[in-house]
Design a protein around this motif. Structure first.
Motif, short mmCIF file in Angstrom:
data_model
loop_
_atom_site.label_atom_id
_atom_site.label_comp_id
_atom_site.label_asym_id
_atom_site.label_seq_id
_atom_site.Cartn_x
_atom_site.Cartn_y
_atom_site.Cartn_z
N LYS A 46 0.85 -1.18 0.00
CA LYS A 46 0.00 0.00 0.00
C LYS A 46 0.89 1.23 0.00
N MET A 47 0.76 2.07 -0.99
CA MET A 47 1.63 3.25 -1.07
C MET A 47 0.85 4.46 -1.56
N ASN A 48 1.41 5.63 -1.24
CA ASN A 48 0.78 6.88 -1.65
C ASN A 48 1.53 7.43 -2.85
N ILE A 49 0.83 7.59 -3.93
CA ILE A 49 1.48 7.99 -5.19
C ILE A 49 2.02 9.42 -5.11
N LYS A 50 1.33 10.26 -4.34
CA LYS A 50 1.75 11.66 -4.24
C LYS A 50 3.13 11.77 -3.56
N ASN A 51 3.24 11.07 -2.39
CA ASN A 51 4.51 11.10 -1.65
C ASN A 51 5.64 10.55 -2.51
N HIS A 52 5.33 9.49 -3.23
CA HIS A 52 6.33 8.81 -4.03
C HIS A 52 6.87 9.75 -5.12
N ILE A 53 5.95 10.40 -5.82
CA ILE A 53 6.36 11.29 -6.91
C ILE A 53 7.09 12.52 -6.37
N GLU A 54 6.61 13.05 -5.24
CA GLU A 54 7.26 14.23 -4.63
C GLU A 54 8.73 13.95 -4.30
N GLN A 55 8.99 12.77 -3.69
CA GLN A 55 10.37 12.40 -3.32
C GLN A 55 11.27 12.33 -4.56
N LEU A 56 10.69 11.74 -5.60
CA LEU A 56 11.47 11.54 -6.82
C LEU A 56 11.78 12.86 -7.52
N VAL A 57 10.76 13.72 -7.56
CA VAL A 57 10.89 15.00 -8.27
C VAL A 57 11.88 15.91 -7.55
N THR A 58 11.98 15.79 -6.23
CA THR A 58 12.91 16.60 -5.45
C THR A 58 14.35 16.40 -5.96
N LEU A 59 14.69 15.17 -6.28
CA LEU A 59 16.04 14.85 -6.76
C LEU A 59 16.33 15.57 -8.07
N TYR A 60 15.32 15.60 -8.96
CA TYR A 60 15.52 16.21 -10.27
C TYR A 60 15.50 17.73 -10.18
N SER A 61 14.67 18.26 -9.30
CA SER A 61 14.55 19.72 -9.18
C SER A 61 15.89 20.35 -8.80
N ASP A 120 -3.94 12.96 -4.01
CA ASP A 120 -3.54 12.09 -2.92
C ASP A 120 -4.24 10.74 -3.09
N ILE A 121 -3.57 9.82 -3.79
CA ILE A 121 -4.21 8.53 -4.13
C ILE A 121 -3.36 7.39 -3.56
N SER A 122 -4.04 6.47 -2.89
CA SER A 122 -3.33 5.29 -2.38
C SER A 122 -3.59 4.12 -3.33
N LEU A 123 -2.54 3.35 -3.60
CA LEU A 123 -2.71 2.17 -4.45
C LEU A 123 -1.72 1.09 -4.05
N ASN A 124 -1.97 -0.10 -4.54
CA ASN A 124 -1.06 -1.21 -4.28
C ASN A 124 -0.09 -1.33 -5.45
N ALA A 125 1.20 -1.15 -5.18
CA ALA A 125 2.21 -1.26 -6.24
C ALA A 125 3.58 -1.51 -5.61
N ASP A 170 -4.64 11.21 -11.30
CA ASP A 170 -6.09 11.28 -11.04
C ASP A 170 -6.65 9.87 -10.87
N GLU A 171 -7.77 9.84 -10.16
CA GLU A 171 -8.47 8.55 -10.03
C GLU A 171 -9.53 8.49 -11.12
N ILE A 216 -6.00 0.48 -8.88
CA ILE A 216 -5.86 0.92 -7.48
C ILE A 216 -5.97 -0.27 -6.53
N GLU A 217 -6.91 -1.16 -6.84
CA GLU A 217 -7.18 -2.25 -5.90
C GLU A 217 -6.52 -3.56 -6.35
N LEU A 218 -5.32 -3.47 -6.76
CA LEU A 218 -4.61 -4.67 -7.20
C LEU A 218 -4.06 -5.38 -5.98
#
Lengths: 592, 178
Positions: A440-455, A470-475, A507-508, A584-586
């Protein structure tokens, strides 16, 4: 079992409409049997109040129709499959019902009206009034005649013969006045002393209240008898004579019938407009439930008609989403069965074609990989071979100066071997993708962390992630990181060091019965031409110096392992947008 | 009889909410279980009836009587309906014989003058015997319904749409005491 469940509401609907129809028939039979008989017999319509109870049926039908219309409006608002078609069908059925009932009503009411108009024509009324006047005149004439005769001196003289020659007296009376049918003489005490003429109409009992000259009327069976009394004296003794005359058979009854008919005619003249309105009311009262019932039936019928169309539309949507396993269940002998069967065959063939295509693509890919592998392996083999030949040549010709070539040649061989090792490692990575481990992970947090490196590294690039929800999904976070890193790196490289913008949004969305997270990575880079668009997911295709051409194929593979989809839109000189749909519900189970 | 067109029909229908107050005069006597109930409808305009008859129409009057036996039980219905009688009289004018007639059942009565006709038409007498063994007390309720102008078939279909069509007196209660 599924079919049985589907048919149950339809059966219930058909039975309900049948039941309502029976209720309606009973209501009409009650009206016809009870109330119409009261109307024809002319008694007060007390039972008519029971018709108020029958209002329950149209009210129930109207309520049901309103509920169904509300549902239909809701379906149309939600753009449910078949809603528009259903609306058209309903309008059509209602229109047909009205078309059939209105002419019938107009015809029936016009027929009743014209029949009544012809029965009670003005000539009919005049004839009835004329007949009544004739009866009145005749009655007056007879009354006047016998009254005149009874009071005359002639009659007084005739009465002198009552004891001497009564028969002659009677003949004289009859010869003067043939309308007189009987003559009775009473003494002062009211006792009958002489009866002449038709003895069936005699037997008069003198009524003291009826004085001399008064016409009294009595009935004997179907005959009406007029009687008049005359007092007279003979030899100093008081007597009374009663003259009776019989009116024609059924005279009073016929006159009464004429009066009743005039009464009816008069009521017709005064009430026929109101009567016609009431007829329209009753016709509407009984035809409205039929119309409402047919509209309700049309709801059921339209549901049945559009059901295969709805199933077809749903199935097409599923196929468009990539679910080629979907099939439509159709009833045998159904008119749309051929269409459904054709569709099922088409989907089966599409699935087969897709599998063949995938297989062919795999074969092509492996062929290309083999060619590229051969080429890539062949490339370092030449410098290796040349380095080895150089060492061997030096060793055979100038062994003393071998050390001059040995080190660089061996270094070249080692470098080429390392390249080969790297190439084989990447190939292994591509061929043997690690199994994803979803959490279970939050896509927003994940992308924010990654983009910080590139910025931090690319200040000239505007990184916009404001559209990430702010979307949670299984991945698998590691694989997602790899996917986004690859796509963001491609986007950065497409800007070629220029100022630009990279926008990311998440988006959902709902596709069919599943919810997905749609991620878009958009750049304002150089974009792709058509040739490039066709090849970017092919292994070993690259436009970058030193690129392996396995980045996007690996990304596509990882997304496929997540049961997702990737595609892109690109325009040369404008930029490129990559779209990724991840369920989302994988659950973890689907990966293994 | 006034002609009723579409608009006047609607107006008549809507304006028929006004109710006429008729009164039932009841005289009751009880002698050795034999009850004699005399009913008479008063506060009625005879002109309306006579006008209707002069236009060759029929007037109708219905007398209703319900006999109740009082009980000492407490409850929703402290009395038992013992007998229900009704009598319908039709009044007409016969222009041929120039007589008023009252028909009730198979019987027809003739009247030369309107006064005795009206008295007889608006009156009825019910005679019946109460159950002998009972020491219970009885009472009766009566009601009279007058239709000054009776609609003939099929125009009687219009009856429910003319509330002024008939005049019904309220139920009148009379105690039956010896």
């Amino acid at each position: 079992m599924i079919k049985k469940k589907i048919r149950q509401p339809v059966l219930a609907g058909v039975l309900s409409i049948l039941l309502l129809y029976i209720v309606l028939i009973l209501m009409i039979l009650l009206f016809a049997g009870k109330i119409l008989s009261d109307i024809s017999s002319g008694v007060s319509l007390v039972k008519l109040r029971y018709l108020a109870f029958s209002l329950v049926l149209p009210l129930f039908l109207i309520t049901s129709i309103i509920i169904n219309i509300y549902r239909l409006i809701k379906q149309r608002k939600n753009k449910a499959p078949g809603a528009t078609f259903k609306t058209k069908l309903l309008i059509f059925f209602t229109f047909i019902s009205l078309l059939s009932s209105i002419p019938q009503g107009i015809l029936a009411l016009s027929f009743i009206n014209s029949a009544m108009e012809s029965w009670f024509s003005s000539g009919f009324g005049e004839a009835m009034h004329g007949g009544l006047q004739i009866a009145i005149d005749y009655n007056r004439l007879v009354s006047r005649e016998i009254k005149s005769f009874s009071g005359s001196h002639i009659f007084e003289n005739i009465l002198d013969q009552m004891f001497t020659s009564p028969d002659r007296m009677w003949l004289t009376v009859k010869s003067i006045h043939p309308m007189i049918d009987a003559l009775e003489i009473f003494d002062d005490n009211g006792n009958t002393i002489l009866i002449l003429g038709d003895d069936r109409i005699t037997g008069t009992v003198l009524n003291p209240s009826i004085g001399e000259g008064t016409i009294s009327r009595s009935k004997q069976g179907d005959r009406s008898i007029l009687k008049i009394r005359r007092n007279f004296s003979k030899d100093g003794i008081r007597y009374s004579a009663v003259i009776s005359t019989v009116l024609p058979d059924n005279f009073d009854t016929n006159a009464s019938n004429i009066t009743r008919t005039i009464q009816l005619f008069s009521q017709f003249q005064n009430l026929h407009s109101a009567f016609f309105l009431v007829l329209i009311f009753f016709f509407t009262y009984f035809s409205l439930p039929i119309l409402l019932l047919s509209i309700l039936a049309s709801f059921l019928l339209s549901d049945e008609i559009i059901k295969p169309v709805v199933h077809l539309e749903e199935a097409i949507s599923r196929v468009m989403e990539g679910d080629y396993s979907h099939r439509i269940l159709s009833k045998q002998k159904d008119d749309l069965a051929n269409l459904v069967n054709s569709f099922n065959r088409m989907v089966a063939e599409l699935e087969q074609s897709r599998q063949n295509l995938v297989q062919n693509e795999k074969v092509s890919a492996w062929q290309e990989i083999a060619q590229r592998m051969a080429h890539e392996i062949k490339n370092p083999l030449t410098p290796i071979k040349l380095s080895a030949q150089r060492i061997l040549k030096k060793y055979s010709k100038e062994p003393e100066s071998l050390d001059k070539v040995l080190a660089p040649s061996i270094a070249a061989i080692i470098a080429e071997v390392e390249n080969l090792t790297k190439l084989i490692q990447q190939f292994r990575d591509f061929a043997k993708m690690p199994v994803p481990h979803p959490v279970k992970m939050n896509i927003k947090n994940h992308i924010e962390q990654l983009v910080t490196l590139y910025s931090g590294s690319f200040s000239e690039i505007d990184m916009d992630i404001s559209g990430v929800k702010d979307i949670s999904l299984n991945a698998d976070p590691d694989q997602l990181k790899s996917i986004f890193s690859n796509l963001i790196s491609n986007a950065v490289e497409s800007l070629k060091g220029r100022k630009g913008k990279i926008s990311i949004r998440a988006d959902e969305i709902v596709k069919g019965n599943s919810r997905y997270c749609r991620i878009q990575i958009q750049d304002t880079g150089t974009g792709m031409d058509r040739d490039m668009k066709d090849k970017i997911f092919n292994p070993y295709f690259t436009t970058k110096d030193g690129g392996t051409g396995l980045g996007l194929p690996i990304v596509e593979r990882m997304i496929a392992e997540h049961k997702g989809q990737i595609w892109f839109e690109s325009e040369k000189g404008v930029g490129t947008t990559f779209f990724i749909d991840l369920p989302i519900e994988l659950r973890a189970g689907v990966f293994v | 009889m006034r002609k009723i067109n579409f608009i006047s029909f609607i107006i008549l229908f809507l304006s028929s909410l006004s109710l006429h107050a008729q009164v039932t005069n009841v005289v009751a006597s009880l002698n050795n279980s034999k009850a004699v109930i005399h009913l008479h409808l008063s506060d009625i305009s005879p002109d309306e009836i006579l006008k209707s008859l002069s236009e060759n129409q029929t007037a109708e009057i219905t007398f209703e009587l319900r006999l109740y036996k009082k009980t000492e039980k407490f409850g929703l219905s402290p009395a038992i309906l013992t007998k229900e009688i009704s009598s319908v009289q039709s009044g007409r004018w016969i222009p041929v014989t120039e007589q008023y007639t009252i028909s009730t059942g198979d019987k027809t009565f003739y009247y030369k003058k309107s006064e005795p006709f009206l008295i007889s038409f608006l009156s009825e007498e019910f005679t019946f015997t109460l159950p002998e063994s009972s020491k219970a007390t009885y009472y009766c309720v009566t009601r009279i319904r007058l239709i000054p102008l009776k609609f003939m078939a099929p125009f009687n279909l219009l009856e429910p749409f003319f509330r002024n069509y008939s005049r019904t007196s309220p139920w009148t209660r009379v105690e039956l005491t010896g």
